[in-house]
Design a protein around this motif. Structure first.
Motif, mmCIF file in Angstrom:
data_model
loop_
_atom_site.group_PDB
_atom_site.id
_atom_site.type_symbol
_atom_site.label_atom_id
_atom_site.label_comp_id
_atom_site.label_asym_id
_atom_site.label_seq_id
_atom_site.Cartn_x
_atom_site.Cartn_y
_atom_site.Cartn_z
ATOM 1 N N ALA A 135 -85.078 -43.204 -61.708
ATOM 2 C CA ALA A 135 -85.017 -42.774 -63.116
ATOM 3 C C ALA A 135 -86.214 -41.905 -63.446
ATOM 4 O O ALA A 135 -87.349 -42.221 -63.064
ATOM 5 C CB ALA A 135 -84.979 -43.986 -64.045
ATOM 6 N N TYR A 136 -85.950 -40.816 -64.154
ATOM 7 C CA TYR A 136 -86.990 -39.884 -64.612
ATOM 8 C C TYR A 136 -87.074 -40.141 -66.108
ATOM 9 O O TYR A 136 -86.174 -39.746 -66.861
ATOM 10 C CB TYR A 136 -86.577 -38.456 -64.264
ATOM 11 N N THR A 137 -88.182 -40.765 -66.541
ATOM 12 C CA THR A 137 -88.136 -41.424 -67.851
ATOM 13 C C THR A 137 -89.519 -41.457 -68.518
ATOM 14 O O THR A 137 -90.342 -40.563 -68.266
ATOM 15 C CB THR A 137 -87.539 -42.841 -67.683
ATOM 16 N N TYR A 138 -89.730 -42.445 -69.390
ATOM 17 C CA TYR A 138 -90.942 -42.746 -70.145
ATOM 18 C C TYR A 138 -91.441 -41.609 -71.035
ATOM 19 O O TYR A 138 -91.561 -41.773 -72.253
ATOM 20 C CB TYR A 138 -92.095 -43.215 -69.250
ATOM 21 N N ASP A 140 -86.301 -31.196 -57.799
ATOM 22 C CA ASP A 140 -86.460 -31.266 -56.341
ATOM 23 C C ASP A 140 -86.264 -32.693 -55.835
ATOM 24 O O ASP A 140 -85.662 -32.913 -54.772
ATOM 25 C CB ASP A 140 -87.847 -30.749 -55.936
ATOM 26 N N THR A 141 -86.778 -33.671 -56.585
ATOM 27 C CA THR A 141 -86.616 -35.075 -56.174
ATOM 28 C C THR A 141 -85.150 -35.484 -56.272
ATOM 29 O O THR A 141 -84.619 -36.143 -55.363
ATOM 30 C CB THR A 141 -87.481 -36.006 -57.039
ATOM 31 N N ALA A 142 -84.499 -35.087 -57.350
ATOM 32 C CA ALA A 142 -83.093 -35.463 -57.551
ATOM 33 C C ALA A 142 -82.215 -34.902 -56.432
ATOM 34 O O ALA A 142 -81.279 -35.557 -55.954
ATOM 35 C CB ALA A 142 -82.605 -34.977 -58.920
ATOM 36 N N LYS A 143 -82.526 -33.675 -56.003
ATOM 37 C CA LYS A 143 -81.749 -33.028 -54.943
ATOM 38 C C LYS A 143 -81.890 -33.810 -53.629
ATOM 39 O O LYS A 143 -80.892 -34.084 -52.938
ATOM 40 C CB LYS A 143 -82.267 -31.596 -54.758
ATOM 41 N N LEU A 144 -83.125 -34.206 -53.315
ATOM 42 C CA LEU A 144 -83.373 -34.995 -52.095
ATOM 43 C C LEU A 144 -82.742 -36.379 -52.205
ATOM 44 O O LEU A 144 -82.180 -36.897 -51.239
ATOM 45 C CB LEU A 144 -84.886 -35.168 -51.886
ATOM 46 N N ARG A 174 -78.819 -42.574 -56.499
ATOM 47 C CA ARG A 174 -78.352 -41.990 -57.761
ATOM 48 C C ARG A 174 -79.541 -41.570 -58.614
ATOM 49 O O ARG A 174 -80.636 -42.147 -58.496
ATOM 50 C CB ARG A 174 -77.542 -43.008 -58.564
ATOM 51 N N ASN A 175 -79.305 -40.599 -59.471
ATOM 52 C CA ASN A 175 -80.351 -40.069 -60.350
ATOM 53 C C ASN A 175 -80.014 -40.310 -61.813
ATOM 54 O O ASN A 175 -78.896 -40.036 -62.254
ATOM 55 C CB ASN A 175 -80.536 -38.572 -60.116
ATOM 56 N N VAL A 176 -81.012 -40.814 -62.524
ATOM 57 C CA VAL A 176 -80.840 -41.179 -63.932
ATOM 58 C C VAL A 176 -81.890 -40.452 -64.760
ATOM 59 O O VAL A 176 -83.069 -40.451 -64.401
ATOM 60 C CB VAL A 176 -81.032 -42.711 -64.093
ATOM 61 N N LEU A 177 -81.487 -39.837 -65.850
ATOM 62 C CA LEU A 177 -82.438 -39.202 -66.764
ATOM 63 C C LEU A 177 -82.510 -40.003 -68.062
ATOM 64 O O LEU A 177 -81.486 -40.443 -68.573
ATOM 65 C CB LEU A 177 -81.994 -37.784 -67.125
ATOM 66 N N VAL A 178 -83.725 -40.170 -68.563
ATOM 67 C CA VAL A 178 -83.913 -40.720 -69.910
ATOM 68 C C VAL A 178 -84.685 -39.647 -70.665
ATOM 69 O O VAL A 178 -85.841 -39.363 -70.352
ATOM 70 C CB VAL A 178 -84.683 -42.054 -69.889
ATOM 71 N N LEU A 180 -79.739 -28.759 -63.609
ATOM 72 C CA LEU A 180 -80.251 -30.099 -63.292
ATOM 73 C C LEU A 180 -79.130 -31.130 -63.226
ATOM 74 O O LEU A 180 -79.118 -32.002 -62.350
ATOM 75 C CB LEU A 180 -81.296 -30.514 -64.335
ATOM 76 N N LEU A 181 -78.178 -31.009 -64.141
ATOM 77 C CA LEU A 181 -77.109 -32.018 -64.235
ATOM 78 C C LEU A 181 -76.271 -32.107 -62.965
ATOM 79 O O LEU A 181 -75.616 -33.117 -62.715
ATOM 80 C CB LEU A 181 -76.204 -31.717 -65.439
ATOM 81 N N LYS A 182 -76.298 -31.052 -62.151
ATOM 82 C CA LYS A 182 -75.523 -31.083 -60.889
ATOM 83 C C LYS A 182 -75.979 -32.236 -59.989
ATOM 84 O O LYS A 182 -75.225 -32.703 -59.140
ATOM 85 C CB LYS A 182 -75.710 -29.772 -60.135
ATOM 86 N N TYR A 183 -77.244 -32.685 -60.161
ATOM 87 C CA TYR A 183 -77.785 -33.732 -59.286
ATOM 88 C C TYR A 183 -77.984 -35.058 -60.034
ATOM 89 O O TYR A 183 -78.634 -35.965 -59.543
ATOM 90 C CB TYR A 183 -79.105 -33.274 -58.666
#
Lengths: 74, 313
Positions: B103-106, B118-122, B129-133, B146-149
């Motif tokens: 999760a990419y958050t806070y 770059d992290t989400a792609k890897l 799985r990749n989560v955005l907050v 970005l949403l592609k990943y």
């Protein structure tokens, strides 16, 4: 008449009509400057990927226990 | 949108113009790195009961007066501490700790965009799985890239008026609504959070308008979380959100046709659980961030068979 001569006449004469024209000229100038800037911003909007800086400007610390739940919201 | 002069940083403090080149000072340098329950994001309809490796760097492109994480979101990078953790290391940490998601958050992943991307792609390549907050204050092109990943996102809808966004967040409403629409259209799982602040966005008519917007534009199946406000940062003079206000908000949202409405930051028995929108039976019982029971059968209600919106495995 050039712009310089016009402004000089304005200051010298202190005429009311010249003042009105001068104010109108200033308003037009400011409006066109704003629309140029706005148009410039619209024209140059594009996605730019930032390059990374290798060195962190603050201080670095070692990685601590990541299994502890974060105190931050989210 | 900031126009950054040479030698200056943007509003977010972490993107700077050095000799005409845009640079990010936080790439690979998270200030926070922890494993949290996925329910803490909050995400209630995405891999329930699992741990998510959660990161953030300092900075934010918003300056909300009520920010719950202001000590890092409004921090200058030169005054802060971070760890060195490039994308490859983040992904291997996630694998080592057996987390199913990152999760990419806070603060907001938008301001550490390149690091997130770059992290989400890897991570996607490693079946993580990749989560955005996020507050969703981003232009369309980078958002779509970005949403592609991304697999799931919790996006704040902080208020339903431009006036609220301008006065409280130094932002505007439309980019956030557009980001929500794009996220939903991309097919990722979307959950929405609204932090209710007493006297500012707690009126029933405001809640009703927000709920109607979510229903009409994102669909009634979109989970909506009403979070309780805690006095922080520049809003320490306001009281915490009463439970009653949150319960009324939940009732209004349900009456407007939203299927899954939750209460957060405050204990609420019904507000923490997932119920079938069809037959109303209890599907997932929670206590705080913990799952007490999960009755779903392959993402369906075990009693009436209705499909329940979410990513369940």
């Amino acid at each position: 008449m050039t712009r310089r001569k016009f402004i000089h006449k304005l200051i010298k004469a202190g005429s009311h009509s010249y003042c009105v024209l001068g104010i109108a000229y200033c308003v037009y100038g400011i409006a066109s400057l704003f629309s140029r800037n706005t148009h410039h911003a619209r024209r140059t909007t594009k996605f730019v990927r930032a390059l990374r800086l290798k060195k962190y400007p603050g201080s670095l610390r070692p990685l601590r226990d990541i299994h502890k739940q974060s105190k931050w919201s989210g | 949108m900031c126009l950054i002069e040479p030698g200056q940083s943007g509003e977010c403090r972490v993107r700077i113009n050095i000799d005409g080149v845009l640079r990010t000072v936080v790439y690979g340098f998270p200030c926070s790195l922890n494993i949290d329950p996925i329910e803490k994001k909050p995400l209630f309809h995405f891999l329930p009961g699992t741990g998510v490796l959660s990161i953030a760097t300092v900075g934010c492109n918003l300056h909300c007066l009520n920010c719950q994480n202001w000590e890092i979101s409004q921090a200058n990078p030169e005054d802060s501490q971070a760890v060195f953790c490039p994308p490859e290391r983040l992904v291997s940490l996630c694998r080592e700790s057996r987390c199913l998601s990152l999760a990419y958050t806070y603060t907001d992943p938008i301001i550490y965009y390149e690091y997130t991307y770059d992290t989400a792609k890897l991570a996607r390549q490693a079946n993580i799985r990749n989560v955005l907050v996020t507050a969703g204050y981003i232009n369309k092109e980078p958002w779509e890239k970005l949403l592609k990943y991304v697999d799931a996102a919790n996006i704040d809808l902080k208020g339903i008026t431009d006036d609220f966004y301008v006065r409280i967040c130094s932002a505007t409403l439309k980019p956030v609504q557009d980001a929500l629409l794009v996220a939903k259209a991309s097919g990722i799982l979307v959950e929405v959070t609204n932090l209710i602040i007493p006297t500012l966005n707690d009126k029933p008519e405001q809640i009703r308008e927000l709920s109607r917007w979510v229903k009409a534009n994102l669909g009634g199946e979109t989970p909506l979380h009403f979070s309780g406000f805690t006095p922080k940062y520049k809003m320490q003079h306001l009281p915490p959100t009463p439970l009653k206000t949150l319960e009324i908000a939940r009732e209004i949202a349900i009456s407007e046709g939203l299927d899954y409405v939750y209460i957060g930051n405050v204990r609420s028995k019904e507000g923490e659980n997932t119920y079938c929108p069809g037959c109303k039976s209890l599907l997932i019982e929670r206590k705080g961030y913990f799952i007490l029971q999960n009755r779903l059968k392959d993402g369906h209600c075990p009693d009436c068979g209705r499909e329940i919106y979410g990513v369940w495995k």
